[in-house]
Design a protein around this motif. Structure first.
Motif: not given
Length: 305
Positions: A31-48
């Protein structure tokens, strides 16, 4: 593939073909998610996965539910303003609109309200959707036709990448002055700013790469003009207008680039927009009918192109 929005969450069932990926592979590589967005997903537990925090480096399992918090309410970024607009396609991730003449795609100043982005924001607000509209490409103020917007940052990032990779196909109709001798061809000339004019662009050896493919659809000897179809490999400002002016065939009505003033604006319409949906993988093809059916485009059926 079917996707579902549940509140602020996007949900999709992992298909068999994704089982070669880890979750990190899917979002970072596929999906080529931008690095900053991917980091946010991980840190803010936005992916389950199935409602639980995932192991990002474990292979995905077919049938498992992937959930991503994409639809968190955010500021519109522009002033929501009512305009009568035509929506050609819409789902929870994106929408395609038919832009009228005399309207910019987005504001140039924070106080601007007469733009397509303002109209999209009003449409979202009226439907209780608190998301920021993100234009993926632009049309000139007096060019009409299909424009693509994303509703979320992730959809915007994925569509931006698709545009860069030429995976979003844009088809234009234009009427140029004079009769073209070649029935089809490619104009590959770089475009840069014109230092003598604040708005105009010009072909310049130091400009950005610009590639326009064209095909003659109809020549009118009585009116001494030619109806053409164009596809763009690049999306430079005023690209079609600059390229055809440079080869001695400016667009009818395009006074900025040497065209006659027999028509009130440049005869240019974005007739069709085609792409594969970044999430559902459905092929989307949108035809943009003429809003006011200008006389210069008479007897042209948009669905024919």
């Amino acid at each position: 593939m079917k996707t579902v929005q549940k509140g602020n969450w996007f949900e999709i069932i992992i298909p068999e073909k994704w089982t070669t990926f880890t979750l990190d592979d899917l979002l970072r590589t596929s999906w080529k998610v931008p690095k900053k967005m991917l980091h946010q997903f991980k840190m803010e537990k936005k992916v389950l996965l199935n409602g639980a925090l995932p192991d990002w480096h474990k292979k995905l399992i077919s049938g498992v539910k992937l959930q991503i918090e994409l639809f968190t309410p955010e500021a519109y970024g522009v002033i929501p303003t009512y305009h009568d607009i035509e929506i050609l396609y819409e789902d929870e991730h994106l929408l395609v609109l038919n832009k009228p003449a005399g309207m910019d795609t987005h504001p140039n100043e924070p106080t601007d309200t007469n733009t397509l982005a303002n109209a999209v924001a009003f449409h979202l607000q009226a439907n209780g959707i608190k998301l920021k509209p993100r234009h993926i490409h632009r049309l000139d103020r007096d060019t009409t036709g299909a424009v693509l917007f994303a509703k979320t940052a992730l959809a915007g990032a994925m569509l931006d990448r698709m545009l860069e990779k030429r995976e979003i196909k844009r088809t234009y109709l234009a009427i140029v002055e004079g009769l073209l001798h070649k029935k089809h061809g490619t104009i590959n000339k770089p475009i840069g700013s014109d230092r003598h004019h604040p708005v105009r662009r010009r072909v310049s050896p130091t400009g950005q790469t610009a590639i326009t493919h064209f095909k003659v659809l109809k020549s009118d000897r009585n009116e001494n003009n030619t109806l053409i179809q164009c596809h763009l490999d690049t999306g430079r400002t005023h690209q079609i207008r600059v390229h055809f002016s440079d080869i001695g065939h400016p667009l009818v009505g395009d006074s900025l680039y040497g065209g006659s003033n027999i028509y009130s604006r440049q005869a240019l319409h974005a007739i069709k927009l085609e792409f594969t949906h970044p999430f559902t993988e459905e092929f989307i093809s949108c035809y943009a009918p003429f809003i006011d059916r200008p006389a210069i485009f008479k007897n042209i059926d948009p669905s024919s192109y």
